[in-house]
Enzyme design. Structure first.
Site, PDB file in Angstrom:
ATOM      1  N   PRO A  11       0.445  -1.142   0.075  1.00  0.00           N
ATOM      2  CA  PRO A  11       0.044   0.058  -0.145  1.00  0.00           C
ATOM      3  C   PRO A  11       0.703   1.136   0.115  1.00  0.00           C
ATOM      4  O   PRO A  11       1.868   1.584   0.538  1.00  0.00           O
ATOM      5  CB  PRO A  11      -0.962  -0.110   1.322  1.00  0.00           C
ATOM      6  CG  PRO A  11      -0.200  -1.030   1.978  1.00  0.00           C
ATOM      7  CD  PRO A  11       0.440  -2.080   1.203  1.00  0.00           C
ATOM      8  N   ASN A  12       0.297   2.231  -0.802  1.00  0.00           N
ATOM      9  CA  ASN A  12       0.921   3.555  -0.759  1.00  0.00           C
ATOM     10  C   ASN A  12       1.977   3.834  -1.836  1.00  0.00           C
ATOM     11  O   ASN A  12       2.510   4.811  -1.941  1.00  0.00           O
ATOM     12  CB  ASN A  12       1.020   4.068   0.583  1.00  0.00           C
ATOM     13  CG  ASN A  12      -0.179   4.294   1.314  1.00  0.00           C
ATOM     14  OD1 ASN A  12      -1.171   4.709   0.884  1.00  0.00           O
ATOM     15  ND2 ASN A  12      -0.152   3.735   2.435  1.00  0.00           N
ATOM     16  N   ARG A  19       5.067  10.919  -2.627  1.00  0.00           N
ATOM     17  CA  ARG A  19       4.881  10.701  -1.284  1.00  0.00           C
ATOM     18  C   ARG A  19       6.160  10.779  -0.302  1.00  0.00           C
ATOM     19  O   ARG A  19       7.114  10.044  -0.486  1.00  0.00           O
ATOM     20  CB  ARG A  19       4.414   9.358  -1.058  1.00  0.00           C
ATOM     21  CG  ARG A  19       4.401   8.731   0.275  1.00  0.00           C
ATOM     22  CD  ARG A  19       4.242   7.175   0.170  1.00  0.00           C
ATOM     23  NE  ARG A  19       4.194   6.702   1.682  1.00  0.00           N
ATOM     24  CZ  ARG A  19       4.469   5.334   1.816  1.00  0.00           C
ATOM     25  NH1 ARG A  19       4.648   4.411   0.997  1.00  0.00           N
ATOM     26  NH2 ARG A  19       4.273   4.959   3.220  1.00  0.00           N
ATOM     27  N   TYR A  24      11.302   8.670   0.936  1.00  0.00           N
ATOM     28  CA  TYR A  24      11.458   7.635  -0.041  1.00  0.00           C
ATOM     29  C   TYR A  24      11.948   7.976  -1.616  1.00  0.00           C
ATOM     30  O   TYR A  24      12.022   7.140  -2.490  1.00  0.00           O
ATOM     31  CB  TYR A  24      10.078   7.257  -0.423  1.00  0.00           C
ATOM     32  CG  TYR A  24       9.256   6.482   0.765  1.00  0.00           C
ATOM     33  CD1 TYR A  24       9.670   5.764   1.384  1.00  0.00           C
ATOM     34  CD2 TYR A  24       8.134   7.191   1.460  1.00  0.00           C
ATOM     35  CE1 TYR A  24       9.305   4.966   2.762  1.00  0.00           C
ATOM     36  CE2 TYR A  24       7.704   6.763   2.957  1.00  0.00           C
ATOM     37  CZ  TYR A  24       8.202   5.517   3.200  1.00  0.00           C
ATOM     38  OH  TYR A  24       7.615   4.917   4.148  1.00  0.00           O
ATOM     39  N   ASN A  75       8.345  -5.717  -1.223  1.00  0.00           N
ATOM     40  CA  ASN A  75       8.294  -4.496  -0.562  1.00  0.00           C
ATOM     41  C   ASN A  75       6.664  -4.505   0.057  1.00  0.00           C
ATOM     42  O   ASN A  75       5.873  -3.993  -0.739  1.00  0.00           O
ATOM     43  CB  ASN A  75       8.611  -3.229  -1.037  1.00  0.00           C
ATOM     44  CG  ASN A  75       8.415  -2.067  -0.144  1.00  0.00           C
ATOM     45  OD1 ASN A  75       8.000  -2.330   0.986  1.00  0.00           O
ATOM     46  ND2 ASN A  75       9.097  -0.910  -0.504  1.00  0.00           N
ATOM     47  N   ALA A  78       3.353  -0.982   4.528  1.00  0.00           N
ATOM     48  CA  ALA A  78       2.678  -0.823   5.833  1.00  0.00           C
ATOM     49  C   ALA A  78       2.177  -2.461   6.319  1.00  0.00           C
ATOM     50  O   ALA A  78       2.316  -2.613   7.516  1.00  0.00           O
ATOM     51  CB  ALA A  78       1.647   0.101   6.036  1.00  0.00           C
ATOM     52  N   HIS A  81       4.563  -4.786   8.815  1.00  0.00           N
ATOM     53  CA  HIS A  81       4.493  -4.493  10.350  1.00  0.00           C
ATOM     54  C   HIS A  81       3.186  -5.118  10.869  1.00  0.00           C
ATOM     55  O   HIS A  81       3.029  -4.889  12.254  1.00  0.00           O
ATOM     56  CB  HIS A  81       4.691  -2.987  10.826  1.00  0.00           C
ATOM     57  CG  HIS A  81       5.557  -2.541   9.919  1.00  0.00           C
ATOM     58  ND1 HIS A  81       7.070  -2.957   9.695  1.00  0.00           N
ATOM     59  CD2 HIS A  81       5.496  -1.463   8.916  1.00  0.00           C
ATOM     60  CE1 HIS A  81       7.611  -2.068   9.282  1.00  0.00           C
ATOM     61  NE2 HIS A  81       6.872  -1.245   8.304  1.00  0.00           N
ATOM     62  N   GLU A  99      12.851  -9.639   1.015  1.00  0.00           N
ATOM     63  CA  GLU A  99      12.126  -8.379   1.422  1.00  0.00           C
ATOM     64  C   GLU A  99      12.935  -7.296   1.423  1.00  0.00           C
ATOM     65  O   GLU A  99      14.229  -7.158   1.476  1.00  0.00           O
ATOM     66  CB  GLU A  99      11.927  -8.798   2.831  1.00  0.00           C
ATOM     67  CG  GLU A  99      11.219  -7.511   3.512  1.00  0.00           C
ATOM     68  CD  GLU A  99      11.048  -7.893   5.219  1.00  0.00           C
ATOM     69  OE1 GLU A  99      11.283  -8.905   5.692  1.00  0.00           O
ATOM     70  OE2 GLU A  99      10.304  -6.744   5.732  1.00  0.00           O
ATOM     71  N   HIS A 101      12.849  -2.757   1.555  1.00  0.00           N
ATOM     72  CA  HIS A 101      12.414  -1.468   2.015  1.00  0.00           C
ATOM     73  C   HIS A 101      13.264  -0.450   1.391  1.00  0.00           C
ATOM     74  O   HIS A 101      14.360  -0.557   1.385  1.00  0.00           O
ATOM     75  CB  HIS A 101      12.264  -1.543   3.561  1.00  0.00           C
ATOM     76  CG  HIS A 101      11.327  -2.341   3.909  1.00  0.00           C
ATOM     77  ND1 HIS A 101       9.966  -2.624   3.869  1.00  0.00           N
ATOM     78  CD2 HIS A 101      11.654  -3.627   4.650  1.00  0.00           C
ATOM     79  CE1 HIS A 101       9.624  -3.557   4.506  1.00  0.00           C
ATOM     80  NE2 HIS A 101      10.496  -4.194   4.851  1.00  0.00           N
ATOM     81  N   ARG A 108      13.854   4.317  11.849  1.00  0.00           N
ATOM     82  CA  ARG A 108      12.462   4.869  11.945  1.00  0.00           C
ATOM     83  C   ARG A 108      11.557   4.573  13.268  1.00  0.00           C
ATOM     84  O   ARG A 108      12.330   4.271  14.177  1.00  0.00           O
ATOM     85  CB  ARG A 108      11.828   4.672  10.692  1.00  0.00           C
ATOM     86  CG  ARG A 108      12.548   4.958   9.402  1.00  0.00           C
ATOM     87  CD  ARG A 108      11.744   4.954   8.166  1.00  0.00           C
ATOM     88  NE  ARG A 108      10.517   5.825   7.986  1.00  0.00           N
ATOM     89  CZ  ARG A 108       9.481   5.639   7.275  1.00  0.00           C
ATOM     90  NH1 ARG A 108       9.431   4.594   6.323  1.00  0.00           N
ATOM     91  NH2 ARG A 108       8.479   6.446   7.322  1.00  0.00           N
ATOM     92  N   ARG A 112       8.053   0.348  13.206  1.00  0.00           N
ATOM     93  CA  ARG A 112       8.585  -0.239  11.837  1.00  0.00           C
ATOM     94  C   ARG A 112       9.727  -1.277  12.141  1.00  0.00           C
ATOM     95  O   ARG A 112      10.093  -1.668  10.934  1.00  0.00           O
ATOM     96  CB  ARG A 112       8.799   0.987  10.946  1.00  0.00           C
ATOM     97  CG  ARG A 112       7.666   1.918  10.593  1.00  0.00           C
ATOM     98  CD  ARG A 112       8.236   3.022   9.622  1.00  0.00           C
ATOM     99  NE  ARG A 112       7.332   4.247   9.503  1.00  0.00           N
ATOM    100  CZ  ARG A 112       6.308   4.342   8.925  1.00  0.00           C
ATOM    101  NH1 ARG A 112       5.976   3.222   8.089  1.00  0.00           N
ATOM    102  NH2 ARG A 112       5.388   5.441   8.986  1.00  0.00           N
TER     103      ARG A 112
HETATM  104  C1  DQA Z   1       8.440   0.898   3.297  1.00  0.00           C
HETATM  105  C2  DQA Z   1       8.605   1.110   4.779  1.00  0.00           C
HETATM  106  C3  DQA Z   1       7.349   0.898   5.584  1.00  0.00           C
HETATM  107  O1  DQA Z   1       7.355   0.938   7.105  1.00  0.00           O
HETATM  108  C4  DQA Z   1       6.265   1.822   5.143  1.00  0.00           C
HETATM  109  O2  DQA Z   1       5.084   1.554   5.805  1.00  0.00           O
HETATM  110  C5  DQA Z   1       6.220   1.662   3.676  1.00  0.00           C
HETATM  111  C6  DQA Z   1       7.329   1.863   2.775  1.00  0.00           C
HETATM  112  C7  DQA Z   1       9.725   1.135   2.609  1.00  0.00           C
HETATM  113  O3  DQA Z   1      10.021   0.800   1.486  1.00  0.00           O
HETATM  114  O4  DQA Z   1      10.499   1.853   3.301  1.00  0.00           O
HETATM  115  O5  DQA Z   1       5.266   2.111   3.066  1.00  0.00           O
HETATM  116  O6  DQA Z   1       8.441  -0.319   3.339  1.00  0.00           O
END
Ligand code: DQA
Length: 148
Positions: A11-12, A19, A24, A75, A78, A81, A99, A101, A108, A112
């Site tokens: 998500p996102n 964003r 990021y 990836n 959110a 977590h 995995e 990120h 952070r 997280r």
């Molecule tokens: C993320 C880190 C996560 O904590 C966060 O919720 C994201 C992006 C990252 O790529 O750094 O949406 O996965």
């Protein structure tokens, strides 16, 4: 036939570029996909690159990967977590799983620091931005060659 690597984004991540760029970066998800496609071509891999804001859709795609892919890069954003469902789906996949990120989740907020899906992953790359996706492809390629 080249091996297929499913690259999943949670998500996102569709909002990358605008964003929280201070965390990021300014690359869009399409930019990251282009990098992955290029690196995959050089490694002799094929990439299936997807994003969803819906947990169940990600679970379904992981289930499908048991038939359609030879490796997974995820990836989970959110859901990293929070999601036992993603962990369970990944645990049912007998293939290399990395995995990724973009940010260094350990620098952070404390919520997280915990990754549910880390238990299913062969390795985790965080804090290196989109380079992490390319390094994950290298890791999957090496594991496929070595048969691990
Ligand atoms: C993320 C880190 C996560 O904590 C966060 O919720 C994201 C992006 C990252 O790529 O750094 O949406 O996965």
């Amino acid at each position: 036939m080249p091996s297929t690597v499913l690259i999943l984004n949670g998500p996102n991540l569709n909002m990358l570029g605008t964003r929280e760029p201070e965390i990021y970066g300014t690359e869009t998800l399409a930019d990251i996909e282009a990098r992955c496609q290029r690196r995959a071509r050089n490694l002799g891999l094929s990439v299936d690159f997807r994003q969803s804001n819906i947990e169940g859709e990600l679970v379904g795609w992981i289930q499908d990967a048991r038939q359609s892919a030879q490796g997974i890069i995820i990836n989970a954003a959110a859901y990293t977590h929070t999601s036992v469902a993603l962990l369970d789906a990944l645990n049912a996949c007998d293939m290399p799983i990395i995995e990724v990120h973009l940010s260094n989740i350990h620098q952070r907020e404390s919520f997280r620091h915990k990754s549910y899906i880390a238990r299913a992953a062969d390795g985790m790359i965080c804090g290196l931005g989109s380079l992490g996706y390319e390094l994950a492809l290298e890791a999957v390629a090496e594991r496929l060659v070595k048969g691990k």
